[in-house]
Write a protein that holds these residues in place. Structure first.
Motif, PDB file in Angstrom:
ATOM      1  N   TYR A 364      35.804  11.348 -13.075  1.00 53.83           N
ATOM      2  CA  TYR A 364      34.840  10.525 -12.355  1.00 53.83           C
ATOM      3  C   TYR A 364      34.584  11.222 -11.026  1.00 53.83           C
ATOM      4  CZ  TYR A 364      33.196   5.965 -10.469  1.00 53.83           C
ATOM      5  OH  TYR A 364      32.482   4.934  -9.917  1.00 53.83           O
ATOM      6  N   ALA A 365      33.504  11.988 -10.934  1.00 55.52           N
ATOM      7  CA  ALA A 365      33.265  12.873  -9.801  1.00 55.52           C
ATOM      8  C   ALA A 365      32.033  12.436  -9.030  1.00 55.52           C
ATOM      9  CB  ALA A 365      33.104  14.311 -10.285  1.00 55.52           C
ATOM     10  N   VAL A 366      32.183  12.273  -7.715  1.00 56.40           N
ATOM     11  CA  VAL A 366      31.092  11.765  -6.887  1.00 56.40           C
ATOM     12  C   VAL A 366      31.139  12.420  -5.503  1.00 56.40           C
ATOM     13  CG1 VAL A 366      30.882   9.526  -8.045  1.00 56.40           C
ATOM     14  CG2 VAL A 366      32.574   9.816  -6.241  1.00 56.40           C
ATOM     15  N   SER A 367      30.162  12.088  -4.666  1.00 57.47           N
ATOM     16  CA  SER A 367      30.122  12.439  -3.238  1.00 57.47           C
ATOM     17  C   SER A 367      30.191  13.937  -2.968  1.00 57.47           C
ATOM     18  CB  SER A 367      31.257  11.729  -2.489  1.00 57.47           C
ATOM     19  OG  SER A 367      31.220  10.349  -2.689  1.00 57.47           O
ATOM     20  N   PRO A 368      29.293  14.749  -3.523  1.00 57.46           N
ATOM     21  CA  PRO A 368      29.350  16.187  -3.237  1.00 57.46           C
ATOM     22  C   PRO A 368      28.925  16.508  -1.808  1.00 57.46           C
ATOM     23  CG  PRO A 368      27.360  15.679  -4.465  1.00 57.46           C
ATOM     24  CD  PRO A 368      28.150  14.403  -4.393  1.00 57.46           C
ATOM     25  N   SER A 369      29.546  17.536  -1.247  1.00 56.46           N
ATOM     26  CA  SER A 369      29.173  18.045   0.069  1.00 56.46           C
ATOM     27  C   SER A 369      29.298  19.557   0.036  1.00 56.46           C
ATOM     28  CB  SER A 369      30.077  17.457   1.162  1.00 56.46           C
ATOM     29  OG  SER A 369      29.771  18.019   2.426  1.00 56.46           O
ATOM     30  N   TRP A 370      28.218  20.252   0.384  1.00 59.67           N
ATOM     31  CA  TRP A 370      28.172  21.703   0.284  1.00 59.67           C
ATOM     32  C   TRP A 370      28.736  22.341   1.543  1.00 59.67           C
ATOM     33  CZ3 TRP A 370      23.999  22.711  -3.653  1.00 59.67           C
ATOM     34  CH2 TRP A 370      24.235  23.914  -4.334  1.00 59.67           C
ATOM     35  N   SER A 371      29.574  23.361   1.378  1.00 61.60           N
ATOM     36  CA  SER A 371      30.151  24.059   2.523  1.00 61.60           C
ATOM     37  C   SER A 371      29.083  24.886   3.224  1.00 61.60           C
ATOM     38  CB  SER A 371      31.298  24.970   2.077  1.00 61.60           C
ATOM     39  OG  SER A 371      30.818  26.024   1.260  1.00 61.60           O
ATOM     40  N   PRO A 372      29.271  25.192   4.517  1.00 58.00           N
ATOM     41  CA  PRO A 372      28.264  25.954   5.259  1.00 58.00           C
ATOM     42  C   PRO A 372      27.964  27.326   4.662  1.00 58.00           C
ATOM     43  CG  PRO A 372      29.746  24.876   6.791  1.00 58.00           C
ATOM     44  CD  PRO A 372      30.321  24.668   5.418  1.00 58.00           C
ATOM     45  N   ASN A 373      28.955  27.949   4.007  1.00 60.24           N
ATOM     46  CA  ASN A 373      28.707  29.273   3.426  1.00 60.24           C
ATOM     47  C   ASN A 373      28.064  29.203   2.042  1.00 60.24           C
ATOM     48  OD1 ASN A 373      30.787  28.569   1.685  1.00 60.24           O
ATOM     49  ND2 ASN A 373      32.256  30.042   2.511  1.00 60.24           N
ATOM     50  N   GLY A 374      27.844  28.000   1.514  1.00 61.14           N
ATOM     51  CA  GLY A 374      27.177  27.830   0.246  1.00 61.14           C
ATOM     52  C   GLY A 374      28.008  28.179  -0.967  1.00 61.14           C
ATOM     53  N   GLN A 375      29.290  28.471  -0.796  1.00 59.95           N
ATOM     54  CA  GLN A 375      30.135  28.906  -1.900  1.00 59.95           C
ATOM     55  C   GLN A 375      30.978  27.783  -2.493  1.00 59.95           C
ATOM     56  OE1 GLN A 375      32.468  32.146  -0.383  1.00 59.95           O
ATOM     57  NE2 GLN A 375      30.674  33.359   0.188  1.00 59.95           N
ATOM     58  N   LEU A 376      31.155  26.701  -1.768  1.00 60.03           N
ATOM     59  CA  LEU A 376      32.084  25.653  -2.170  1.00 60.03           C
ATOM     60  C   LEU A 376      31.410  24.295  -2.156  1.00 60.03           C
ATOM     61  CD1 LEU A 376      34.990  26.752   0.199  1.00 60.03           C
ATOM     62  CD2 LEU A 376      34.779  27.375  -2.202  1.00 60.03           C
ATOM     63  N   LEU A 377      31.893  23.422  -3.006  1.00 55.06           N
ATOM     64  CA  LEU A 377      31.515  22.017  -2.956  1.00 55.06           C
ATOM     65  C   LEU A 377      32.775  21.186  -2.786  1.00 55.06           C
ATOM     66  CD1 LEU A 377      28.863  21.517  -5.800  1.00 55.06           C
ATOM     67  CD2 LEU A 377      28.501  21.135  -3.356  1.00 55.06           C
ATOM     68  N   ALA A 378      32.760  20.285  -1.816  1.00 53.68           N
ATOM     69  CA  ALA A 378      33.807  19.275  -1.701  1.00 53.68           C
ATOM     70  C   ALA A 378      33.279  18.003  -2.356  1.00 53.68           C
ATOM     71  CB  ALA A 378      34.158  19.021  -0.235  1.00 53.68           C
ATOM     72  N   PHE A 379      34.156  17.251  -2.996  1.00 50.46           N
ATOM     73  CA  PHE A 379      33.724  16.027  -3.656  1.00 50.46           C
ATOM     74  C   PHE A 379      34.933  15.142  -3.910  1.00 50.46           C
ATOM     75  CE2 PHE A 379      34.634  19.223  -6.794  1.00 50.46           C
ATOM     76  CZ  PHE A 379      35.275  18.578  -7.838  1.00 50.46           C
ATOM     77  N   SER A 380      34.660  13.886  -4.233  1.00 54.87           N
ATOM     78  CA  SER A 380      35.703  12.929  -4.579  1.00 54.87           C
ATOM     79  C   SER A 380      35.825  12.882  -6.094  1.00 54.87           C
ATOM     80  CB  SER A 380      35.355  11.550  -4.014  1.00 54.87           C
ATOM     81  OG  SER A 380      36.338  10.595  -4.355  1.00 54.87           O
ATOM     82  N   TRP A 381      37.064  12.932  -6.593  1.00 54.30           N
ATOM     83  CA  TRP A 381      37.266  13.094  -8.034  1.00 54.30           C
ATOM     84  C   TRP A 381      38.475  12.298  -8.486  1.00 54.30           C
ATOM     85  CZ3 TRP A 381      38.304  18.503 -10.683  1.00 54.30           C
ATOM     86  CH2 TRP A 381      37.912  18.453 -12.027  1.00 54.30           C
ATOM     87  N   ASN A 382      38.261  11.433  -9.473  1.00 51.92           N
ATOM     88  CA  ASN A 382      39.361  10.801 -10.202  1.00 51.92           C
ATOM     89  C   ASN A 382      39.401  11.471 -11.571  1.00 51.92           C
ATOM     90  OD1 ASN A 382      41.115   9.191 -11.685  1.00 51.92           O
ATOM     91  ND2 ASN A 382      40.409   7.280 -10.753  1.00 51.92           N
ATOM     92  N   ARG A 383      40.258  12.432 -11.708  1.00 53.99           N
ATOM     93  CA  ARG A 383      40.271  13.259 -12.918  1.00 53.99           C
ATOM     94  C   ARG A 383      40.828  12.526 -14.130  1.00 53.99           C
ATOM     95  NH1 ARG A 383      43.600  17.907 -12.476  1.00 53.99           N
ATOM     96  NH2 ARG A 383      42.487  18.612 -14.348  1.00 53.99           N
ATOM     97  N   LYS A 384      41.534  11.409 -13.906  1.00 52.71           N
ATOM     98  CA  LYS A 384      42.151  10.681 -15.012  1.00 52.71           C
ATOM     99  C   LYS A 384      41.542   9.297 -15.160  1.00 52.71           C
ATOM    100  CE  LYS A 384      46.560  13.100 -14.483  1.00 52.71           C
ATOM    101  NZ  LYS A 384      48.016  12.958 -14.269  1.00 52.71           N
ATOM    102  N   TYR A 385      40.283   9.154 -14.798  1.00 54.36           N
ATOM    103  CA  TYR A 385      39.644   7.846 -14.811  1.00 54.36           C
ATOM    104  C   TYR A 385      39.614   7.275 -16.224  1.00 54.36           C
ATOM    105  CZ  TYR A 385      36.239   4.175 -13.947  1.00 54.36           C
ATOM    106  OH  TYR A 385      35.595   2.973 -13.846  1.00 54.36           O
ATOM    107  N   GLY A 386      40.035   6.011 -16.351  1.00 55.92           N
ATOM    108  CA  GLY A 386      39.993   5.352 -17.647  1.00 55.92           C
ATOM    109  C   GLY A 386      41.058   4.286 -17.757  1.00 55.92           C
ATOM    110  N   PRO A 387      40.981   3.458 -18.791  1.00 58.37           N
ATOM    111  CA  PRO A 387      41.944   2.366 -18.983  1.00 58.37           C
ATOM    112  C   PRO A 387      43.364   2.894 -19.140  1.00 58.37           C
ATOM    113  CG  PRO A 387      40.035   2.110 -20.412  1.00 58.37           C
ATOM    114  CD  PRO A 387      39.945   3.471 -19.839  1.00 58.37           C
ATOM    115  N   GLY A 388      44.301   2.211 -18.497  1.00 57.97           N
ATOM    116  CA  GLY A 388      45.711   2.539 -18.659  1.00 57.97           C
ATOM    117  C   GLY A 388      46.187   3.682 -17.790  1.00 57.97           C
ATOM    118  N   ASP A 389      45.297   4.420 -17.177  1.00 64.18           N
ATOM    119  CA  ASP A 389      45.688   5.532 -16.329  1.00 64.18           C
ATOM    120  C   ASP A 389      44.702   5.639 -15.180  1.00 64.18           C
ATOM    121  OD1 ASP A 389      46.747   7.737 -15.174  1.00 64.18           O
ATOM    122  OD2 ASP A 389      46.455   9.082 -16.879  1.00 64.18           O
TER     123      ASP A 389
END
Length: 466
Positions: A364-389
């Motif tokens: 579950y990935a949201v809220s992207p923000s691009w780094s000033p050098n254009g090489q990276l993206l920061a974002f909020s991520w729930n990699r295990k999103y789902g029932p029971g976890d």
């Protein structure tokens, strides 16, 4: 997350929370039973964020400045200056700052008064030392500062600066910020420091605040909106003259523009043409504003000129498209969040809507923000999103070339809305712990996490461009 329109989760309180529940357009996301064999991106223990490239940090000392003259304002001004300078250097991300307890007790006020071996020897072991003198006289504060290389006794001077302002606590802080930024610029590879940068965030009740690191002031009055209105997602223009934001008024959600120079709202007609309009983002040259709008039915990414004209739709796919952010290096690409395949994922595209690339795969990935050098993206991520976890909502950084990622926060509440500082070394974000949401900052490798706000609830930070 920059998802005030098509909210995949509720995390704001009061009127915002009820509004987001009412506007939920994809309820299946909350109840969906996941049976995904998602391909996980390859983990890596570091990415090139600019703070951990293998180079040793410069060991630097900041001597307390020498007070000159007998003005009664001098001691308090000096205390503020010393504390601010030390804090700025400690948070720069490129220094190993000598602890005050290890530094010599001397307060050299000029090059003639400093003993470099005293600072280069144990326990300080400083490679560089900042020092100088401060005085107040006739309502003015005068600061003279030097930066010396302790191991170059023949020609130690690296930097010499003098500042004069009207005497006040704010001036003492401002001068310290300026001197620290000069040091960081000189020793940090030509990248400006962030001591004088500002970040904007949303605080309940309905107003914007500007965080100067040392205090807060209002930038938008509650009286500028109808009673009961809500404002979200403040975004500062590259020239720091305007703030674009989403506002709930009598006609629904619109993109509005606030002039920091004029201290009032200004017209932005493209942001009010029907539907719900959310999550504005400035192009790097300040000529365009992208945002999400449901004026054509499904929430899509649109762009307009900075004046609000020349409106055009960039995406056209079933499922919500929200939270655009421009590549500040190329000024020709956008990253955004789309629910076209189910759970929200991060995508990139060219500014004309072509060359769509999916960046995240799973979770579950949201809220992207691009780094000033254009090489990276920061974002909020729930990699295990789902029932029971339930997993954890954490800030990640992904290298767009290699698709390697670095998790920056770990088991510390719910972390969202990352935003890069102009130096590329710092990230500001919001963190919710026990029902309280505050603004935090950290280095781009996840270290040096510091809480910036402590009262009320504060959301959606944005760092000014310069």
């Amino acid at each position: 997350m920059s998802f005030p329109l098509c909210t995949w989760k509720d995390h704001l309180e009061g009127p915002i929370k009820s509004m987001k529940t009412h506007l939920r357009i994809l309820p299946r996301f909350v109840f969906l039973l996941l049976c995904l064999a998602a391909i996980q991106l390859p983990a890596q223990d570091w990415v090139h964020t600019g703070t951990n490239l293998g180079a040793d940090r410069i060991r630097i000392a900041a001597a307390d400045f020498k007070p000159l003259g007998g003005d009664p304002q001098t001691p308090a001004l000096k205390a503020t200056f010393d504390a601010t300078l030390y804090s700025d250097l400690a948070n720069a991300g490129i220094f190993d700052l000598v602890s005050k307890s290890l530094a010599p007790q001397a307060t050299p006020g000029s090059p003639q008064e400093i003993s470099l071996p005293q600072w280069s020897a144990a326990p300080a072991n400083a490679a560089m030392v900042a020092f100088g003198a401060l005085s107040a006289n006739n309502g003015r504060i005068l600061v003279t500062g030097w930066l010396f290389d302790t191991r170059n006794t023949a020609s130690p001077q690296v930097l010499a600066k003098q500042y004069s302002e009207a005497a006040s606590q704010e001036s003492a802080r401002t001068i310290a910020h300026r001197f620290a930024d000069e040091i960081i610029l000189r020793l940090g590879g030509g990248i400006n420091g962030i001591g004088r940068d500002q970040n904007l965030f949303r605080q309940l009740p309905h107003r914007f605040q500007r965080n100067l690191g040392d205090g807060l002031r209002r930038t938008e009055s509650a009286s500028d909106h109808p009673p009961g209105s809500v404002s979200l997602s403040p975004r500062v223009s590259p020239d720091n003259s305007r703030v674009a934001f989403a506002s709930l008024g009598r006609e629904g959600w619109s993109i509005r523009m606030y002039s920091l120079d004029l201290d009032r709202l200004v017209a932005f007609p493209g942001g009010t043409a029907g539907g719900s309009n959310q999550s504005p983002a400035w192009s790097a040259d300040g000529a365009k504003v992208a945002f999400s709008s449901s004026r054509s039915g499904d929430p899509e990414i649109w762009a307009a000129d900075a004046s609000g004209g020349n409106l055009r739709k960039l995406t056209n796919f079933r499922g919500p498209d929200v939270s655009p952010t421009w590549n500040p290096r190329t000024n020709a690409q956008l990253a955004w969040v789309s629910g076209r395949t189910g759970l929200p994922q991060i995508y990139t595209m060219e500014q004309d809507g072509s060359n769509v690339q999916r960046i995240t795969d799973g979770g579950y990935a949201v809220s992207p923000s691009w780094s000033p050098n254009g090489q990276l993206l920061a974002f909020s991520w729930n990699r295990k999103y789902g029932p029971g976890d339930p997993g954890g909502v954490d800030i990640h950084v992904i290298d767009l070339a290699s698709k390697n990622y670095l998790q920056l926060t770990h088991e510390s509440g719910s972390n969202d809305y990352p935003f890069w500082a102009p130096d590329g070394r710092h990230i500001v974000f919001e963190r919710t712990v026990g029902g309280s949401t505050q603004i935090w900052s950290m280095l781009a490798d996840g270290t040096e996490q510091h809480q910036l706000t402590r009262t009320g609830n504060n959301f959606m930070p944005d760092w000014s461009w310069k």
